[in-house]
Structure formats: structure tokens, C-alpha cells
Design an enzyme around this catalytic site. Structure first.
Site, PDB file in Angstrom:
ATOM      1  N   ASP A   3       0.325  -0.435  12.934  1.00 29.75           N
ATOM      2  CA  ASP A   3       0.772  -1.737  12.423  1.00 29.75           C
ATOM      3  C   ASP A   3       1.083  -2.722  13.555  1.00 29.75           C
ATOM      4  OD1 ASP A   3       0.534  -0.820   9.828  1.00 29.75           O
ATOM      5  OD2 ASP A   3       2.617  -0.181   9.696  1.00 29.75           O
TER       6      ASP A   3
ATOM      7  N   GLY B 204       0.821  -1.216   0.000  1.00 25.42           N
ATOM      8  CA  GLY B 204       0.000   0.000   0.000  1.00 25.42           C
ATOM      9  C   GLY B 204       0.848   1.256   0.000  1.00 25.42           C
TER      10      GLY B 204
ATOM     11  N   ARG C  84      -7.953  -2.957  -1.607  1.00 31.94           N
ATOM     12  CA  ARG C  84      -7.827  -1.867  -0.627  1.00 31.94           C
ATOM     13  C   ARG C  84      -8.269  -0.530  -1.219  1.00 31.94           C
ATOM     14  NH1 ARG C  84      -2.112  -2.593   2.224  1.00 31.94           N
ATOM     15  NH2 ARG C  84      -2.946  -0.868   3.456  1.00 31.94           N
TER      16      ARG C  84
ATOM     17  N   LYS D 219      -6.325  -2.852   6.059  1.00 35.65           N
ATOM     18  CA  LYS D 219      -4.893  -3.152   5.887  1.00 35.65           C
ATOM     19  C   LYS D 219      -4.741  -4.364   4.952  1.00 35.65           C
ATOM     20  CE  LYS D 219      -3.448   0.236   8.420  1.00 35.65           C
ATOM     21  NZ  LYS D 219      -2.768   1.372   7.768  1.00 35.65           N
TER      22      LYS D 219
HETATM   23  C1  S3P Z   1       2.678   3.729   6.335  1.00 33.48           C
HETATM   24  C2  S3P Z   1       1.535   4.223   6.901  1.00 33.48           C
HETATM   25  C3  S3P Z   1       0.504   3.379   7.542  1.00 33.48           C
HETATM   26  C4  S3P Z   1       1.007   1.964   7.804  1.00 33.48           C
HETATM   27  C5  S3P Z   1       1.792   1.409   6.666  1.00 33.48           C
HETATM   28  C6  S3P Z   1       2.987   2.289   6.336  1.00 33.48           C
HETATM   29  C7  S3P Z   1       3.619   4.676   5.720  1.00 33.48           C
HETATM   30  O1  S3P Z   1      -0.644   3.340   6.714  1.00 33.48           O
HETATM   31  O2  S3P Z   1      -0.079   1.118   8.108  1.00 33.48           O
HETATM   32  O3  S3P Z   1       2.280   0.112   6.973  1.00 33.48           O
HETATM   33  O4  S3P Z   1       4.785   4.309   5.478  1.00 33.48           O
HETATM   34  O5  S3P Z   1       3.217   5.818   5.458  1.00 33.48           O
HETATM   35  P1  S3P Z   1      -1.765   4.522   6.790  1.00 33.48           P
HETATM   36  O6  S3P Z   1      -1.029   5.783   6.682  1.00 33.48           O
HETATM   37  O7  S3P Z   1      -2.682   4.314   5.631  1.00 33.48           O
HETATM   38  O8  S3P Z   1      -2.453   4.310   8.108  1.00 33.48           O
END
Ligand code: S3P
Length: 429
Positions: free
Chosen positions: A309, A91, A119, A336
Site C-alpha cells: 500500500d 476490499g 476488483r 487496488k
Molecule cells: C490488506 C491486505 C492488502 C492491502 C489492503 C489491506 C489486509 O491487500 O493492500 O489494503 O488488511 O489484509 P492484498 O492482501 O490483497 O494484497
């Protein structure tokens, strides 16, 4: 591959934690947006981060590995790739790269694996469209960035997402208009910190961050700290396996990532931090956890972004604590790599733990852990690693049905856990 964890000796020694995933993605992306050379030390070489590296090559950057964790990136003007950009399970890759691509005015189609394709992408597409970018596709992958950013934005980041905030800031590099993001609850701020390191000031006041008017980046040296989200598995294991004492060195201690360490402390863990110092704009240090009695605690929705996380491993720690733990405000966990709220309640219950989801809360009544089950991970790396830690503290072994995906964030998980004495073995199909 199925993996099984069982109780053995106490866990002891130094846990070798790889580089932080968030910092690693950002170091590569900012390096590709910068003029000149960026040298990265301690890069996490996991599937997610390698997906970002491959994407940046397709956008025209030179991205080379010259030693373990040591990478060189030469940025320059971005080009529209011929083929689609496959972000795999990641993501962070897709959301940050969509923002960067829109800012650079290139056309690119993004795809991902089955999990990533489910997602929500509207949360990134919406603000980028408000900045003038054009898209082809819907609210999920595949999605094409088809036209450049033309104006600024004042975005309100709800729910708190560092990925969305980062996409907006990276897109904002392509305009000279005001770009700001307000956050009622703060998300991790590695993009702001690293942009400043590369020469783009990000002003912060109250809950608002604003891109400075100088928006060109210069290559530099970035040292990536140990990933607190990966370290959490060893720190959590040490807290619940009798007799354990584990330490992690050079771990990222950014306050927006330290919720799990604070949670352990609130539950009564014997935890100490030392050698606290600065590195590449971040705070880092060493953390030591010793086994001791733990007590259930309550966690509010505002606390979740600082450990978003780590909720699966926090739930495992709560299973080994005395009394009830309530973790509120977990709606984001449903979006997630899997529906982590449902899978944690299901996996813990299968192992004899009194755990249930109540709306968007997870409620766990801790005590002796029976174990003795095979748990469904739906290919989610953190669900797999969390249940393996559960097995280290359970009366009977715990098996996870699919563990290959651990390589997306922590390819050396088994070796690192074995290094502190954990008994985790492969099981024949
Ligand atoms: C991350 C932000 C988080 C986290 C992901 C890494 C990042 O997601 O869950 O593993 O590196 O910006 P969200 O910002 O969508 O909560």
C-alpha cells in the site's frame, strides 16, 4: 472536494496517526466470531472500517462505540442478513467477510462502490468453493455467499494476498478439517497473530500456516497500533521536505508491513526507531525521520507485499531522491482501489517528474520536482494523499481532483498533516 498542497516551512513535530486499518477490520470481525465481549482501543474510525462494523451488525453481532476509538463487540451465532452487505470501497471488508460468512454458513449478498465492483473476487471465491462453499454471481460484485464451507483446504497463496489468506482462515473456523495456506512470498500476518490472541492457534512452518484444531474464539481486549500505511505519508514527506523532522509514536512495526521504513533506510534516509515493544501480539514502536540526501534504489518483486500500500508514497519519495529508482513486480497494484501503477506514472509525469511504467515496474528518475499540475486520482485515497505530499516538496503547488475518498482510510489526514506544518488547502470547484 479538490485539495492543493504547496511548499512551506519544514515539517516538524509529532504526527498523530490513526489506528491500523488491517488490525481494525480483524479486531471487529474476530470479536463478532467470538463468544463473550471484545473491547477494542484505538480502532480506526474510517469509512472502510465502519463498513465492516455495519456488516457485522447485520450478521447479528452487537457492535458499539463507547468513546473515541473505543469499541465493544459482543459476538454470537451469525444470521443471514435481510439486505445486501454494502462494503463501499473496502476490499478488506468484502474479502474477509465472505470468508467469515462462508465459515458461519450464512447466506449474504455483497455489494460495493464502482471501484470495488471492478476488483477481482475470483481469488477469494475460488478457494472458498474448493472448501465446499457455494456462490451465486460471477467474478466481481455483486456476489452471494449461498452455501457453507464443508471441507478443509491446502491453498497456495499466489499472488501473495493477506486478504485471500485471511478469508481462507476465517472460513476454516467453520470446519474441523485441516486448513492450511502456503505462501512462497509472505503476506501480512495480522490474522494469524490475532486469531492466536483470541485462542485459535495458528501453526507456522516455513511458508505454511495451519489452523489449529481448537477453532472457537473467546472475546478479549485488543489495542490497535498506529497504521504504518498512514504514517508513511508523514515519514515520506519529512524525508523530502528540507529541514523536516517528524516522529510517529506507537506505530505498527510488523516486519510484513515495514517495507517502506526499510526502503527509506536503503535510500539513505536519516531514520531512527525506538521504544520497540509488544502489544496485542504485534511489535510496535516509535519512528523518527529527518530530512537529508536520498538516493535512488532498486526494489524486487519479493519486497512488494511488505509495502504494497506504500508504493505510491515510495514513488513520491523516489521523485525527491537523487538518481534512478526501479520498483519491480507491481502487477498487483493494477488491482487496488485504482490502477495505481498507471496513475502514479501519470501523476508524477504531469508534475514534471521523469517517471514511467515499464511492464509491471515503475521507474523514476529523481531530482527537483516542478509540480504545478492537477492530478487525476480516480477516487483512490492513496493516490490523492501521495500527490499532496509531492506538492509539499514541489516548486509549484499540486492539486488533486478528488480528495473525499481519503476518509476511507485516513479521515484525519489534513489535520494530522497540518499538525506538522503542511500547507494543504481546499480549492473551489
Ligand atoms: C490488506 C491486505 C492488502 C492491502 C489492503 C489491506 C489486509 O491487500 O493492500 O489494503 O488488511 O489484509 P492484498 O492482501 O490483497 O494484497
Amino acid at each position: 472536494m479538490r485539495l492543493r498542497a504547496r511548499q512551506g516551512e519544514a515539517l516538524t513535530g509529532r504526527f498523530v496517526v490513526p489506528g491500523d486499518k488491517s488490525q481494525s477490520h480483524r479486531a471487529l470481525i474476530l470479536g463478532a466470531l467470538a463468544t463473550g465481549e471484545t473491547v477494542i482501543a484505538g480502532l480506526l474510525e474510517s469509512e472502510d472500517v465502519l463498513a465492516t462494523a455495519a456488516a457485522l451488525r447485520a450478521f447479528g453481532a452487537r457492535v458499539e462505540r463507547f468513546g473515541p476509538g473505543r469499541w465493544r463487540v459482543i459476538g454470537g451465532p451469525w444470521r443471514s442478513p435481510d439486505a445486501s452487505i454494502d462494503c463501499g470501497n473496502s476490499g478488506t471488508s468484502v474479502r474477509l467477510l465472505m470468508g467469515a460468512a462462508a465459515g458461519q454458513g450464512v447466506r449474504a449478498t455483497f455489494t460495493g462502490d464502482a471501484s470495488l465492483s471492478k476488483r477481482p473476487m475470483r481469488r477469494v471465491r475460488g478457494p472458498l468453493e474448493a472448501m465446499g462453499a457455494r456462490f451465486e454471481g460471477g467474478d466481481t460484485l455483486p456476489l452471494t455467499v449461498a452455501g457453507p464451507v464443508t471441507r478443509g483446504i491446502a491453498h497456495v497463496n499466489v499472488p501473495a494476498s493477506a486478504q485471500v489468506k485471511s478469508a481462507v482462515l476465517l472460513a476454516g473456523l467453520g470446519t474441523d478439517q485441516p486448513v492450511e495456506v502456503s505462501e512462497p512470498v509472505p503476506s501480512r500476518d495480522h490474522s494469524e497473530i490475532m486469531l492466536a490472541e483470541f485462542g485459535v492457534a495458528v501453526e507456522r512452518s516455513g511458508g505454511t500456516v495451519r489452523l489449529g484444531s481448537q477453532r472457537s474464539l473467546s472475546g478479549r481486549l485488543v489495542s490497535v497500533a498506529g497504521d504504518p500505511s498512514s504514517a508513511a505519508f508523514a515519514l515520506g514527506a519529512a524525508a523530502i521536505v528540507p529541514g523536516s523532522e517528524v516522529r510517529v509514536e506507537n506505530m505498527l512495526l510488523n516486519p510484513h508491513r515495514s517495507g517502506f521504513v526499510m526502503a527509506l533506510q536503503r535510500m539513505g534516509a536519516d531514520l531512527a526507531m525506538s521504544n520497540i515493544r509488544g502489544q496485542s501480539g504485534e511489535t510496535i514502536g516509535d519512528v523518527r525521520v529527518r530530512f537529508g540526501p536520498l538516493f535512488g534504489a532498486e526494489f524486487t518483486p519479493e519486497e512488494i507485499p511488505s509495502m504494497v500500500d506504500e508504493i505510491p508514497i515510495l514513488a513520491v519519495v523516489a521523485a525527491g531522491a537523487r538518481g534512478e529508482t526501479r520498483i519491480e513486480g507491481l502487477d498487483e497494484l493494477r488491482h487496488k482501489e485504482s490502477d495505481r501503477l498507471s496513475l502514479m506514472a501519470e501523476g508524477l509525469a504531469a508534475c514534471g517528474v521523469a517517471a514511467r511504467s515499464e511492464g509491471d515496474a515503475l521507474v523514476i528518475d529523481g531530482g527537483p520536482i516542478r509540480g504545478g499540475a492537477e492530478v487525476r486520482t480516480e477516487g483512490d485515497h492513496r493516490i490523492a494523499m501521495s500527490h499532496l505530499v509531492l506538492g509539499l516538496a514541489a516548486e509549484q503547488p499540486v492539486t488533486v481532483d478528488e480528495a473525499d475518498m481519503i476518509a476511507t482510510s485516513f479521515p484525519t489526514f489534513r489535520e494530522a498533516m497540518r499538525g506538522i506544518g503542511a500547507r494543504i488547502e481546499e480549492v473551489a470547484q
